[in-house]
Design an enzyme around this catalytic site. Sequence first.
Site, PDB file in Angstrom:
ATOM      1  N   SER A   1       0.507   7.028   2.786  1.00 16.31           N
ATOM      2  CA  SER A   1       1.087   8.189   3.466  1.00 16.31           C
ATOM      3  C   SER A   1       2.119   8.907   2.615  1.00 16.31           C
ATOM      4  O   SER A   1       2.774   8.317   1.756  1.00 16.31           O
ATOM      5  CB  SER A   1       1.758   7.748   4.775  1.00 16.31           C
TER       6      SER A   1
ATOM      7  N   GLN B   1       0.850  -1.190   0.000  1.00 14.82           N
ATOM      8  CA  GLN B   1       0.000   0.000   0.000  1.00 14.82           C
ATOM      9  C   GLN B   1       0.883   1.236   0.000  1.00 14.82           C
ATOM     10  O   GLN B   1       2.018   1.208   0.460  1.00 14.82           O
ATOM     11  CB  GLN B   1      -0.981  -0.012   1.174  1.00 14.82           C
TER      12      GLN B   1
ATOM     13  N   SER C   1      -4.287   6.398  13.077  1.00 12.55           N
ATOM     14  CA  SER C   1      -3.852   6.360  14.480  1.00 12.55           C
ATOM     15  C   SER C   1      -5.051   6.288  15.407  1.00 12.55           C
ATOM     16  O   SER C   1      -6.158   6.691  15.051  1.00 12.55           O
ATOM     17  CB  SER C   1      -3.021   7.598  14.812  1.00 12.55           C
TER      18      SER C   1
ATOM     19  N   GLU D   1      -9.646  -2.150   6.254  1.00 12.18           N
ATOM     20  CA  GLU D   1      -8.431  -2.305   7.039  1.00 12.18           C
ATOM     21  C   GLU D   1      -8.746  -2.272   8.541  1.00 12.18           C
ATOM     22  O   GLU D   1      -8.283  -3.089   9.309  1.00 12.18           O
ATOM     23  CB  GLU D   1      -7.455  -1.179   6.682  1.00 12.18           C
TER      24      GLU D   1
ATOM     25  N   GLU E   1      -5.693   8.057  17.862  1.00 13.71           N
ATOM     26  CA  GLU E   1      -6.232   9.391  18.125  1.00 13.71           C
ATOM     27  C   GLU E   1      -7.307   9.717  17.078  1.00 13.71           C
ATOM     28  O   GLU E   1      -8.383  10.218  17.413  1.00 13.71           O
ATOM     29  CB  GLU E   1      -5.120  10.446  18.076  1.00 13.71           C
TER      30      GLU E   1
ATOM     31  N   SER F   1       3.984  -0.119   3.365  1.00  8.09           N
ATOM     32  CA  SER F   1       4.321  -1.415   3.956  1.00  8.09           C
ATOM     33  C   SER F   1       4.409  -2.488   2.886  1.00  8.09           C
ATOM     34  O   SER F   1       3.652  -2.491   1.923  1.00  8.09           O
ATOM     35  CB  SER F   1       3.328  -1.796   5.057  1.00  8.09           C
TER      36      SER F   1
END
Lengths: 387, 387, 310, 310
Positions: free
Chosen positions: B128, B125, B366, B243, B368, B160
């Site tokens: 980012s 993938q 994340s 995901e 958060e 990744s």
Amino acid sequence: MDLAYTPRQQAFRQEVREWLAAHVPAERLVTLERKDGFDQHVAWERELASGNWGMVTWPSEYGGRGLDLIEWLIFEEEYWAAGAPLRANQNGIFLLGPTIMEFGSDEQKARFLPPMAKGEVIWAQAWSEPGAGSDMAAIKTTARRDGDHYVINGQKTWSSRASFADWGFGLFRTEEGSQRHKGLSFLLFDLNAPGITRRPIRQLHGDPGFAELFFDEVRVPVENRIAGEGEGWKVAMATAGFERGLMLRSPGRFQATAARLMALLRETADRASPGLREEVVRLWMGAQAYAYNTYQVAARIMAGGSIGAEASLNKIFWSELDRAMHRAAMHLLGPAAELQTLPDGSANEWLEGYIFSLSGPIYAGSNEIQRNITAERLLGLPRVGAG
Amino acid sequence: MDLAYTPRQQAFRQEVREWLAAHVPAERLVTLERKDGFDQHVAWERELASGNWGMVTWPSEYGGRGLDLIEWLIFEEEYWAAGAPLRANQNGIFLLGPTIMEFGSDEQKARFLPPMAKGEVIWAQAWSEPGAGSDMAAIKTTARRDGDHYVINGQKTWSSRASFADWGFGLFRTEEGSQRHKGLSFLLFDLNAPGITRRPIRQLHGDPGFAELFFDEVRVPVENRIAGEGEGWKVAMATAGFERGLMLRSPGRFQATAARLMALLRETADRASPGLREEVVRLWMGAQAYAYNTYQVAARIMAGGSIGAEASLNKIFWSELDRAMHRAAMHLLGPAAELQTLPDGSANEWLEGYIFSLSGPIYAGSNEIQRNITAERLLGLPRVGAG
Amino acid sequence: MDFRLPPESVELAEAVREYLAGTHGPDVLRRLDAGGNRDLRIWQGLVEMGLTGLLVPESEGGLGMTLLGGALIARECGRACLAEPLVDTALVAVPWLIARGETDDLAVIAAGEKLVALPHAVNPWVADGEGEELASVDPLRNLVAAPEDAGDDPLLLDLGALMSAAQLVGLAEAMLDQAVAYAQVREQFGHAIGGFQAIKHKLADVAVALEFVRPVLWRAAQAMDDGLTSAPLHVSHAKYAATDAAYLAAESAIQVHGAMGYTYEVDLHFWMKRAWALAGAWGDRNFHYHRIEDAALGGAHPLGPQHTFA
Amino acid sequence: MDFRLPPESVELAEAVREYLAGTHGPDVLRRLDAGGNRDLRIWQGLVEMGLTGLLVPESEGGLGMTLLGGALIARECGRACLAEPLVDTALVAVPWLIARGETDDLAVIAAGEKLVALPHAVNPWVADGEGEELASVDPLRNLVAAPEDAGDDPLLLDLGALMSAAQLVGLAEAMLDQAVAYAQVREQFGHAIGGFQAIKHKLADVAVALEFVRPVLWRAAQAMDDGLTSAPLHVSHAKYAATDAAYLAAESAIQVHGAMGYTYEVDLHFWMKRAWALAGAWGDRNFHYHRIEDAALGGAHPLGPQHTFA
């Protein structure tokens, strides 16, 4: 570093211990959040004052003993070890007293401090308003200048002790149209003054520990203002610093709770879950750590230092420690936790204490605010809009 | 509600168990974050595919078995119970595969899915960018239209599997000057295409598990775009949903970890602290709860439902559970935790697993961000500027 | 294998939720607290919905539902902070009587004309029983001292624990809802406080906890319905996890409410008090932990993903 | 009674901090990791600052400092992630040799010419010793397998545990600093991420943990200097609390760094790995917990505020 007490300190400890042993009421007082209990606690304040134990660190001219912070800590340790009552006078001696000593005129010191030390005048704080809790700068209650008086109109809330106390202190907007931190002044007022209506707020356990105050053209003499007009925010921040900092919660209180909790664990060890067992031991360690920290801060202050934003770390720590200790006790008590009277006939102080402990992370500046202060002032993280 | 497996499901479990018993490598493979280990894992993917076990829920025309989610869960349970290797093919079969099935054309399905199922093409993938991590809409890498091709320029990072994989997928800005979520398209690209430079990123444990990708005038045929031009955000959100949602982390993996952790506790019970003992039992309970929750979601999806923002709850839970399980293992191991080889000669998988578990609360959005999503979309709390 | 809740039970639970939301709001709790604690009209409403006969066989005039269906209703009782002794009578005593073959009173119970207050050795009290009164932190709980000869029947314990766990889940859900509602409207620093990440993430943590307690509860109820030997383990898991979730929800909700949460005026305290009470009922956190540890760590219960539904 | 740190020890610690910050940055750690692990020039610099003789009596050419002064330096070694075996030799072995009256080598040790790697039964390895090499997660740790006949001297254990706790505190402080620095500059959604409450409060929690570990550490060191019988309890408290603070700091710091924190490129990993290693050294969390429980719950140590410095 020297972690041994001097002979003089040891003798002082002994003196405190003996006085308390002779004077602490044998029967637990009724909660000070009820009128009868409040009166009992005020009587205890006067008993303390009769022995000159009201506030040992205050100068003797105001009714103290002029002792240092180590002696204060020793006094507190013995006080809580002896199971002495809560302090009805707390807002006065720990918050307002130091504020007046720092910002007040000589006349104000002479007028307000001795009766405070003697427990003759019990003080309530009046910070919050319905729209100004964590955001204290949103205060709206006005104090309009009229000659040698201010005329107060508006409303305060969550005013602790105010249901039964004699006098109050708080922040008021003395400059018309001023915004946020500006134009505020720190005023003292007689809770029995004409125009003040107290509405006790029933707390979740049913007792009226704090009150709403309604001000309708309440006249307060200008000489009741601490520091200059418009300087209230600065004064209040110092007062709040006392509150969060060293004085509000001396370690002795939490160490006494921790010791009782360990005793409860011993009694219930055969059924306590293993995690709860370790949790209790951890909490005892936390209370010890809080004590060491306080001794360290006290030593720093005695050497001319001060306590600044670290007070926020303190406030976060003791309030969450206290809640966790009482929560652990609730779990240790198990099926008895809900009972107001325990099977052995004693009052369920753990339940009462757990409920009270829930207010710890809220009052004196919520822990969310304290974490913001910690991040911004101690760690240097940026302030961002709403974040 | 019926919590018994049908005879057919039991027979399927038996079939999976037997095949795995006969085929799972006896020796633990080298980590797939190194080239030699990656090749071993790709070989395992092909072994799986040879038995038609690559992805049991895929339609048989694409190399699956057309089974339902319960059978998938059974497969996963047996897979992890058997200690089978990690899946090199994970980005493909769990993320891109379902995305292509939902948004791809028939040609794209026929072209990309079968080689994916067979483990012939391994996918990376590429979401980012250096300035777009949690804030994925800040993507800058452009894909300029040039006839029947896009021409990509820019940089992706934390890609990744990209150090060793064959193909990649990601979001690119196809509309010049577009902002945030608009003007993005979802493109597939050959990692060996001219103009692509892969720079493996050395991870904290030393191995290059992910890579930076530099694009310099990389030409990608328009037919490699999934869904319409400018519809990339919608597609990516669906992929990210896969995901975070059901597929990325099947409960079997965590239950297998929990069972190993309980076994480790049994071995170390005479020295484990009591709190650690309860923590381990709690974590086992957490892994069970995660499994029940997944079965419930699977049943809902099978009945025509879908998984929406609840996927965020899932992601928070499994990632923090996994970290806590490995942290507990580190504490159980005590002085041996730091050793790469345990005293009994085995590799310290707990240490390796703890390090990997630290990435769980970071990747796939994340925690958060997941807590924001939970608060805003599930609880209905307001979005405020930076808050 | 199908982990969906039975649609007919879900529908009934939703009807009960609506009914209680409409007839049993915080104003009712305040009125009961001011005097009386129990109200025959409320009870009659529950009877009319058939709830007293929920688990009574249809042959005896009941609805003949499963324990899972009962747990769904117990959760609604928690959500509404219902004080009437419906759960103890209809969801704990009835299935226990049925299991013992003591069916004589079932029709009368279903008709709402008989309450059954069962003591158990694990509880130091009997709820809505007769005897020396005990004061609970929960003003709407009627407790009396336990008789000295209370039995310790394990099935009764599991039924009580399961239904307590279900109520705790409902209580926690309601406390989360109240905190969310308050955070949406309370403003500080010019914003609704629910817009601050500190508040958002605190409440998100409660949502996560609840999301992973609910399926444990349903699984425990189903294990009892199925008569699995592992049912006590699953019940203990549910009670232990529901207790922690309820404490977390209560502490988070009062923190979000700030000083308001510390007042009697805000509704929250009724729910908190019930949660603290039920946390210790029918086996406390310690009791249930030990049952879990004994089974899972002791080796009686098989571990590993292949044994999820053991 | 005066809980202030000795000014001369604080001054020395600050000098060491500055020296290490200037000469022993992450670039040095990378160089050592690339090859060699130890560097005689670094060691020589420490010797020249007098650190090898920190606890050696002045009569033997040392500085004759207290264990408290030593703990302040060990904290700086943690903060700088120093890998040279300074702590083990100068802060653990030296005071142990002195306590045993084995003073022959002290002058040589103070001169930096002799390392002492002491095995202990609680450690399955010897750091910077000789024997079969063991691979640690920390690439800069030189471990060899422990000899079978390692002793279990309790004073040696306490010295090792105290100085490990001090290093863990320094490591945690450094990780917090790194996370703060990153949060100040890393932008997402148009703001430095350190402006978001989620990040602020996470790091504030680390600050709170550290604020209440440091005084425990100093108290433990002073208790050893004073030869209190309760010293082992205080040392265990320090090691246990420092271990948890270091784990918390590491997990919080990597979370704040996001994917960057998972790379070798960012410095954080050196500190995390050292923390994980030292957490298990000289008695792990379980070992120290049991010592605390035995003393405090067992009744040997008096509880209550009047016994704060018992």
